[in-house]
Design a protein around this motif. Structure first.
Motif, PDB file in Angstrom:
ATOM      1  N   ALA A 162       0.830  -1.211   0.000  1.00  0.00           N
ATOM      2  CA  ALA A 162       0.000   0.000   0.000  1.00  0.00           C
ATOM      3  C   ALA A 162       0.863   1.260   0.000  1.00  0.00           C
ATOM      4  N   ARG A 163       1.945   1.255   0.760  1.00  0.00           N
ATOM      5  CA  ARG A 163       2.834   2.414   0.807  1.00  0.00           C
ATOM      6  C   ARG A 163       3.506   2.619  -0.556  1.00  0.00           C
ATOM      7  N   ALA A 164       3.946   1.527  -1.190  1.00  0.00           N
ATOM      8  CA  ALA A 164       4.573   1.633  -2.514  1.00  0.00           C
ATOM      9  C   ALA A 164       3.584   2.217  -3.530  1.00  0.00           C
ATOM     10  N   GLU A 165       2.338   1.776  -3.481  1.00  0.00           N
ATOM     11  CA  GLU A 165       1.341   2.292  -4.421  1.00  0.00           C
ATOM     12  C   GLU A 165       1.033   3.768  -4.152  1.00  0.00           C
ATOM     13  N   LYS A 166       0.953   4.148  -2.899  1.00  0.00           N
ATOM     14  CA  LYS A 166       0.705   5.554  -2.549  1.00  0.00           C
ATOM     15  C   LYS A 166       1.864   6.434  -3.031  1.00  0.00           C
ATOM     16  N   LEU A 167       3.090   5.971  -2.811  1.00  0.00           N
ATOM     17  CA  LEU A 167       4.253   6.744  -3.252  1.00  0.00           C
ATOM     18  C   LEU A 167       4.349   6.793  -4.781  1.00  0.00           C
ATOM     19  N   MET A 168       3.837   5.770  -5.458  1.00  0.00           N
ATOM     20  CA  MET A 168       3.824   5.786  -6.922  1.00  0.00           C
ATOM     21  C   MET A 168       2.907   6.894  -7.426  1.00  0.00           C
ATOM     22  N   THR A 169       1.786   7.092  -6.773  1.00  0.00           N
ATOM     23  CA  THR A 169       0.879   8.158  -7.188  1.00  0.00           C
ATOM     24  C   THR A 169       1.603   9.498  -7.175  1.00  0.00           C
ATOM     25  N   ARG A 170       2.373   9.748  -6.124  1.00  0.00           N
ATOM     26  CA  ARG A 170       3.142  10.997  -6.035  1.00  0.00           C
ATOM     27  C   ARG A 170       4.242  11.048  -7.091  1.00  0.00           C
ATOM     28  N   ALA A 171       4.913   9.918  -7.302  1.00  0.00           N
ATOM     29  CA  ALA A 171       6.008   9.866  -8.292  1.00  0.00           C
ATOM     30  C   ALA A 171       5.480  10.105  -9.701  1.00  0.00           C
ATOM     31  N   LEU A 172       4.334   9.514 -10.033  1.00  0.00           N
ATOM     32  CA  LEU A 172       3.775   9.709 -11.377  1.00  0.00           C
ATOM     33  C   LEU A 172       3.364  11.159 -11.605  1.00  0.00           C
ATOM     34  N   LYS A 173       2.821  11.788 -10.581  1.00  0.00           N
ATOM     35  CA  LYS A 173       2.439  13.191 -10.713  1.00  0.00           C
ATOM     36  C   LYS A 173       3.667  14.038 -11.039  1.00  0.00           C
ATOM     37  N   ARG A 174       4.773  13.773 -10.344  1.00  0.00           N
ATOM     38  CA  ARG A 174       6.009  14.526 -10.596  1.00  0.00           C
ATOM     39  C   ARG A 174       6.597  14.167 -11.967  1.00  0.00           C
ATOM     40  N   ALA A 175       6.618  12.880 -12.304  1.00  0.00           N
ATOM     41  CA  ALA A 175       7.198  12.453 -13.589  1.00  0.00           C
ATOM     42  C   ALA A 175       6.400  13.000 -14.764  1.00  0.00           C
ATOM     43  N   SER A 176       5.103  13.193 -14.581  1.00  0.00           N
ATOM     44  CA  SER A 176       4.296  13.731 -15.683  1.00  0.00           C
ATOM     45  C   SER A 176       4.692  15.165 -16.014  1.00  0.00           C
ATOM     46  N   SER A 177       5.441  15.819 -15.122  1.00  0.00           N
ATOM     47  CA  SER A 177       5.926  17.168 -15.413  1.00  0.00           C
ATOM     48  C   SER A 177       6.899  17.171 -16.591  1.00  0.00           C
ATOM     49  N   LEU A 178       7.427  16.015 -16.930  1.00  0.00           N
ATOM     50  CA  LEU A 178       8.324  15.930 -18.086  1.00  0.00           C
ATOM     51  C   LEU A 178       7.575  16.189 -19.382  1.00  0.00           C
ATOM     52  N   HIS A 179       6.235  16.065 -19.372  1.00  0.00           N
ATOM     53  CA  HIS A 179       5.408  16.309 -20.553  1.00  0.00           C
ATOM     54  C   HIS A 179       5.017  17.780 -20.677  1.00  0.00           C
ATOM     55  N   ARG A 180       5.292  18.570 -19.640  1.00  0.00           N
ATOM     56  CA  ARG A 180       4.916  19.983 -19.632  1.00  0.00           C
ATOM     57  C   ARG A 180       6.170  20.840 -19.657  1.00  0.00           C
ATOM     58  N   PRO A 181       6.067  22.069 -20.078  1.00  0.00           N
ATOM     59  CA  PRO A 181       7.226  22.967 -20.024  1.00  0.00           C
ATOM     60  C   PRO A 181       7.658  23.190 -18.575  1.00  0.00           C
ATOM     61  N   ALA A 182       8.931  23.383 -18.376  1.00  0.00           N
ATOM     62  CA  ALA A 182       9.460  23.657 -17.028  1.00  0.00           C
ATOM     63  C   ALA A 182       8.878  24.976 -16.524  1.00  0.00           C
ATOM     64  N   PRO A 183       8.559  25.049 -15.222  1.00  0.00           N
ATOM     65  CA  PRO A 183       8.044  26.300 -14.680  1.00  0.00           C
ATOM     66  C   PRO A 183       9.116  27.398 -14.736  1.00  0.00           C
ATOM     67  N   ALA A 184       8.653  28.622 -14.840  1.00  0.00           N
ATOM     68  CA  ALA A 184       9.584  29.761 -14.849  1.00  0.00           C
ATOM     69  C   ALA A 184      10.282  29.872 -13.506  1.00  0.00           C
ATOM     70  N   PRO A 185      11.558  30.270 -13.492  1.00  0.00           N
ATOM     71  CA  PRO A 185      12.300  30.352 -12.218  1.00  0.00           C
ATOM     72  C   PRO A 185      11.757  31.382 -11.262  1.00  0.00           C
TER      73      PRO A 185
END
Length: 176
Positions: free
Chosen positions: A153-176
């Motif tokens: 359950a912990r691995a699956e919960k942490l995957m949800t967070r990891a996928l949200k962050r990894a999906s940022s690779l599909h979007r432009p980087a935020p401005a500094p």
């Protein structure tokens, strides 16, 4: 063409881990799950890869968690790896890997290792979730601690967070 790097924004941050800081994983740490390759499965060569691990506090006890992200040149390469992993797990006799659950772009695995500890035979279970977002393969593992098993359950919960962050690779980087 230069090899892309995986930015910090695509990986766990302390807020995802209850305040624990993730640290880079070296080449020697958990090579069998970065990414999983049961029964001799060949993983495609990523254009970039990065791994981090952290020791998190769970009920005042330490637990090790791992995140690995492999960025491929195409969605197709990532899809084919996931398909090959599913096929390998369902057709080989490798009893160290067990397919626990499967979804369209996600697999939940249990990796079992046995060793002797204080004159007792120990079988330790690490729960590994492998998922795809676009051309990225994300692996999250709850390793547990020493002889204590990981937690699915912990691995699956942490995957949800990891996928949200990894999906940022599909979007432009935020401005500094």
């Amino acid at each position: 063409m230069p090899v892309p790097e995986i930015p910090d924004r695509a990986m766990w941050r302390p807020a995802d881990l209850g305040g624990s800081k993730p640290y880079p994983v070296d080449g020697e740490s958990w090579p069998k799950i970065r990414p999983p390759r049961p029964c001799g499965l060949k993983a495609p060569q990523p254009s970039a890869e990065r791994g981090v691990s952290a020791v998190i506090d769970v009920d005042q006890a330490p637990v090790v968690v791992l995140e690995y992200l492999a960025l491929h040149r195409s969605d197709r390469a990532a899809r084919e790896y996931l398909r090959g992993l599913r096929t390998s797990l369902s057709s080989c006799d490798d009893d160290t890997w067990t397919l626990i659950a499967t979804g369209r772009d996600r697999l939940v695995l249990r990796w079992s290792q046995s060793w002797e500890h204080v004159d007792q035979q120990i079988t330790h279970h690490t729960f590994v979730v492998v998922a795809r977002t676009g051309p990225a393969i994300v692996v999250v593992a709850d390793v547990g601690w020493e002889t204590s098993d990981g937690d699915r359950a912990r691995a699956e919960k942490l995957m949800t967070r990891a996928l949200k962050r990894a999906s940022s690779l599909h979007r432009p980087a935020p401005a500094p």
